[in-house]
Design an enzyme around this catalytic site. Sequence first.
Site, PDB file in Angstrom:
ATOM      1  NE  ARG A 200     -10.292 -11.216  56.514  1.00  0.00           N
ATOM      2  CZ  ARG A 200     -10.571 -12.645  56.382  1.00  0.00           C
ATOM      3  NH1 ARG A 200     -10.656 -13.121  55.233  1.00  0.00           N
ATOM      4  NH2 ARG A 200      -9.911 -13.275  57.462  1.00  0.00           N
ATOM      5  CB  THR A 202     -12.364  -5.865  61.260  1.00  0.00           C
ATOM      6  OG1 THR A 202     -12.793  -4.535  61.257  1.00  0.00           O
ATOM      7  CG2 THR A 202     -10.988  -5.858  60.349  1.00  0.00           C
ATOM      8  CB  SER A 241     -14.441  11.461  49.438  1.00  0.00           C
ATOM      9  OG  SER A 241     -15.460  11.055  48.945  1.00  0.00           O
ATOM     10  CG  HIS A 244     -14.694   6.821  53.668  1.00  0.00           C
ATOM     11  ND1 HIS A 244     -15.423   8.184  54.183  1.00  0.00           N
ATOM     12  CD2 HIS A 244     -14.988   5.668  54.340  1.00  0.00           C
ATOM     13  CE1 HIS A 244     -16.288   7.339  55.148  1.00  0.00           C
ATOM     14  NE2 HIS A 244     -16.076   5.940  55.015  1.00  0.00           N
ATOM     15  NE  ARG A 274     -21.115   0.297  54.990  1.00  0.00           N
ATOM     16  CZ  ARG A 274     -20.153  -0.325  55.903  1.00  0.00           C
ATOM     17  NH1 ARG A 274     -18.679  -0.485  55.835  1.00  0.00           N
ATOM     18  NH2 ARG A 274     -20.501  -0.954  57.155  1.00  0.00           N
ATOM     19  CB  CYS A 374     -10.165  -2.243  64.582  1.00  0.00           C
ATOM     20  SG  CYS A 374      -9.920  -3.607  63.207  1.00  0.00           S
ATOM     21  CB  CYS A 377      -9.697  -0.623  61.136  1.00  0.00           C
ATOM     22  SG  CYS A 377     -10.845  -2.127  61.083  1.00  0.00           S
TER      23      CYS A 377
END
Length: 467
Positions: A200, A202, A241, A244, A274, A374, A377
């Site tokens: 989620r 961060t 992609s 992503h 996005r 992170c 992440c």
Amino acid sequence: MGESAVKKSTKAEKMRWRWVIGASVTIVLAIALALRTTPKIPLKSGDASKTCECSKDKHMHSGIVEDCCCNYETVDHLNGEVLHPLLQELVKTPFFRYFKVRLWCDCPFWPDDGMCLLRDCIVCECPESEFPDAFKPNLRTLPFLDLKCQEGNPQSAVDRTLDSKVFRSGWTETDNPWTYDDETDNSEMTYVNLQLNPERYTGYSGSPARRIWDAVYSENCPKYPAEELCQEEKILYKLISGVHSSISVHIASDYLLDEATNLWGHNLEILYDRVLQYPNHVENLYFAFLFVLRAVTKATEYLEQAEYDTGNPTDDLKTQSLMKQLLYNSKLQAACPLPFDEAKLWKGQRGPELKQKIQSQFKNISAVMDCVGCEKCRLWGKLQVSGLGTALKILFSVNGEENLVQTLQMQRNEVISLMNLLNRLSESVKFVHEMGPEAERLVKGKIHSPTRLNGLVQRILASIVRT
């Protein structure tokens, strides 16, 4: 210059500025009216094989998912009715809940940025004391690690029935030719409860995050859609992609709306900005989902015969049952029997050379994950790249399904990452399908609102006057 000439010059200057301002306002209003009637951008449809039978129901994205043999409507229907419910249960079982990962690696491409210091960047690890001695990770103590994230939550405790079988029984120790990490090395590895560490928002953003994706796209993936690219290179781009886009969807679906009250919820503007406003981002998300699904279905016999032994017979039987329900689902086999046809790739004289080149590119992509600043992440980046590498390994490392069980070897960690990636993509497809229309109405409504339009006009006028 006389007084009369000065007055005439001043009057002419005022008239000129009035004309410029009037013309600018007219342009702004024209743009606003055009936005109210934004045309739908058609998606390109790939060639479907003759065995495909596709429905023609209305959908925010219609037709065949490019390069696949399944359409958007079918994907959404199967995902909502079959795949998503099964995957949600499967990833919560003890076997698929824990992921072995090396979180503290030096970035091989540039100096380390340092860790993200937000609490939501920190990974809650499984307590060292709750693992068998032979499998205890070599943990490093982080000075800012908030250990309270492991307390007061029943899901944070590792099932004490787990023993050494959980991480090695029935599974080979083998490298994946598509990925950079050697997860067979247990040094500096830790075990993470994925259910305790959801993907989620961060707060990890800005130039460090941009540099990661720039490295993935610019240094490792060719730009798409360039006409000179071959099919294999386009597919690599679309897979990256698609993942992503999925990551962006998860950030939007579980976003920190108010830090003061720790309020989490959906951020539909992020979803639109996005993902949704770029048709190819949505298309690539669906493509990646079908690609990984094809890898799972191709490995059906292998995954059916695998051992899901965690020392708890009840849980293990449930895991085995869920896998069989997924692998042999009649609705999936009837509606989308071949999500992606890998047999059409690596043809011709350049096939072996091209495969080696793209394999090298994907290895570099997996190495970039060690540069993510992170922790959380990095965890999900490494897991999903590992899952994608496992899908590539299944589809392209073995010729023919009949040889798969005899020649394919997978680590336990590869199977965990593969199924968790499929679940991530399933969640993203479901969220886009359910919340996409609302996100588009919300964002387009704000763009067309009088307040937003007046602010836009004022900013343009102010910039004109300043000049």
